[in-house]
Design a protein around this motif. Structure first.
Motif, PDB file in Angstrom:
ATOM      1  N   LEU A  91     -36.741  19.089 -22.851  1.00 56.59           N
ATOM      2  CA  LEU A  91     -35.635  18.892 -21.917  1.00 56.59           C
ATOM      3  C   LEU A  91     -36.139  18.823 -20.482  1.00 56.59           C
ATOM      4  O   LEU A  91     -35.594  18.077 -19.653  1.00 56.59           O
ATOM      5  CB  LEU A  91     -34.617  20.022 -22.062  1.00 56.59           C
ATOM      6  CG  LEU A  91     -33.849  20.090 -23.388  1.00 56.59           C
ATOM      7  CD1 LEU A  91     -33.016  21.369 -23.445  1.00 56.59           C
ATOM      8  CD2 LEU A  91     -32.963  18.870 -23.577  1.00 56.59           C
ATOM      9  N   GLN A  94     -38.136  15.376 -20.464  1.00 51.68           N
ATOM     10  CA  GLN A  94     -37.510  14.210 -21.091  1.00 51.68           C
ATOM     11  C   GLN A  94     -38.521  13.445 -21.949  1.00 51.68           C
ATOM     12  O   GLN A  94     -38.571  12.214 -21.952  1.00 51.68           O
ATOM     13  CB  GLN A  94     -36.888  13.290 -20.033  1.00 51.68           C
ATOM     14  CG  GLN A  94     -35.741  13.915 -19.263  1.00 51.68           C
ATOM     15  CD  GLN A  94     -34.561  14.249 -20.169  1.00 51.68           C
ATOM     16  OE1 GLN A  94     -34.004  13.379 -20.833  1.00 51.68           O
ATOM     17  NE2 GLN A  94     -34.169  15.522 -20.205  1.00 51.68           N
ATOM     18  N   ASN A  95     -39.302  14.195 -22.710  1.00 55.11           N
ATOM     19  CA  ASN A  95     -40.393  13.627 -23.499  1.00 55.11           C
ATOM     20  C   ASN A  95     -40.100  13.815 -24.983  1.00 55.11           C
ATOM     21  O   ASN A  95     -40.428  14.843 -25.562  1.00 55.11           O
ATOM     22  CB  ASN A  95     -41.717  14.304 -23.112  1.00 55.11           C
ATOM     23  CG  ASN A  95     -42.913  13.696 -23.819  1.00 55.11           C
ATOM     24  OD1 ASN A  95     -42.767  12.823 -24.673  1.00 55.11           O
ATOM     25  ND2 ASN A  95     -44.099  14.158 -23.463  1.00 55.11           N
ATOM     26  N   SER A  96     -39.488  12.820 -25.602  1.00 53.41           N
ATOM     27  CA  SER A  96     -39.154  12.931 -27.018  1.00 53.41           C
ATOM     28  C   SER A  96     -40.385  12.852 -27.903  1.00 53.41           C
ATOM     29  O   SER A  96     -40.387  13.367 -29.029  1.00 53.41           O
ATOM     30  CB  SER A  96     -38.152  11.836 -27.406  1.00 53.41           C
ATOM     31  OG  SER A  96     -38.689  10.554 -27.150  1.00 53.41           O
TER      32      SER A  96
END
Length: 323
Positions: A91, A94-96
């Motif tokens: 979160l 923002q690194n899936s």
């Protein structure tokens, strides 16, 4: 906070202090502090250290020092907490792709923990003990929901983890007799911080023991029967309050500024009967907890998401009742 990064070892491990012990739970709390401070590469290294050192059964040992195991017990809340840290890191950045990388580690950790469930839904403290600890189970409740949120984001929903969290929350609320009685403040606030107890019930719980644990102007006692306030417990109660929108969080964080060292670190605690810092150590997890509480007061979305994971799991579907 650059001080936590300065203590981190080249392997990614974050001991309590330079040359000190490391346990997985406090390692993760310090790593979350790194993400709050913008040290994302260092935080990622901390989680990758956990991935490399995970036992084949999904657990970690209770304590390490200088890369060696110094306590071979396997604590369930220590093991489960990686889900909270990994979700918080994703979160924050923002690194899936990081979620996909760490997914096998999180999955195996949660499966280890769920093998320790009792018929009532409580989870035993460690592999070598049949005790149930309310603070540990409350932390596991949060971890299960964070793990379910990760699974949902990766397209591999785990409704069984959500059911396990629901049953655990019910047990925490309705079967206090199952849990070991301890004098620690964590047992008071952690069911609220871990979202096992919510709403008006949570507010009543915090009010009920406030005077027993909170020392005006100094912070939160570690245990109710000793004249000792600690930075970690004070910051975690401040985090709990900040997540509820309670302005008393600001005063608690102001109280423990007396523990701040000139290098940005924080002493572990203050023995106020003798008016001395005790113990004479500055710990990474104390600094991590303070950073998390401060971020929650700023409405940091990553902190709020990691500590309110149910909304990330549901995505418009019915939520289980925890009030």
């Amino acid at each position: 906070m650059t001080w936590i990064a300065s203590v981190q070892e080249p392997s990614g491990a974050i001991p309590w202090y330079p040359g000190g012990p490391l346990d997985p739970w406090n390692h993760i709390e310090a790593a979350m502090g790194l993400d709050v401070a913008g040290c994302h590469a260092e935080a990622a290294a901390a989680y990758r250290w956990l991935a490399r050192t995970q036992n084949p059964d999904g657990s970690w040992y209770a304590e390490y020092r200088d890369g060696q195991v110094t306590d071979s017990a396997k604590d369930t809340n220590f093991t489960a907490y990686i889900a909270v840290g990994v979700l918080h890191h994703a979160l924050s950045t923002q690194n899936s792709s990081f979620l996909r990388e760490l997914w096998p580690t999180v999955r195996d950790a949660i499966e280890f923990v769920l093998r320790m469930r009792s018929p009532e839904g409580a989870i035993q403290w460690r592999d070598s003990s049949s005790l149930f600890l309310i603070s540990g189970c409350s932390s596991i409740h949060q971890s299960l929901l964070c793990a379910a949120a990760i699974a949902s984001r990766l397209g591999s929903p785990r409704p069984d983890w959500i059911r396990a969290a629901s049953e655990l929350a019910t047990t925490i609320r309705c079967r206090p007799d199952l849990f070991e009685t301890k004098p620690h403040s964590m047992d008071w606030y952690y069911p609220v911080l871990g979202s096992a107890i919510t709403g008006s019930t949570a507010l009543r719980r915090l009010s009920g023991e406030w005077d027993q644990f909170v020392v005006p102007g100094l912070g939160v006692r570690c245990v109710f029967d000793q004249p000792w306030v600690t930075g970690g417990e004070t910051a975690e109660l401040a985090l709990t309050l900040a997540l509820l929108g309670d302005s008393r969080a600001n005063a608690l964080l102001a109280d423990i500024e007396m523990l701040r060292h000139s290098d940005g670190s924080y002493w572990t605690g203050y023995q106020f009967a003798n008016q001395v810092i005790w113990p004479e150590e500055r710990t990474t997890w104390t600094a991590g907890a303070i950073l998390l509480a401060s971020a929650a007061l700023r409405d940091d979305p990553a902190v709020h998401g990691a500590f309110k994971p149910l909304s990330l799991v549901s995505q418009g579907k019915p939520r289980y009742p925890i009030e």
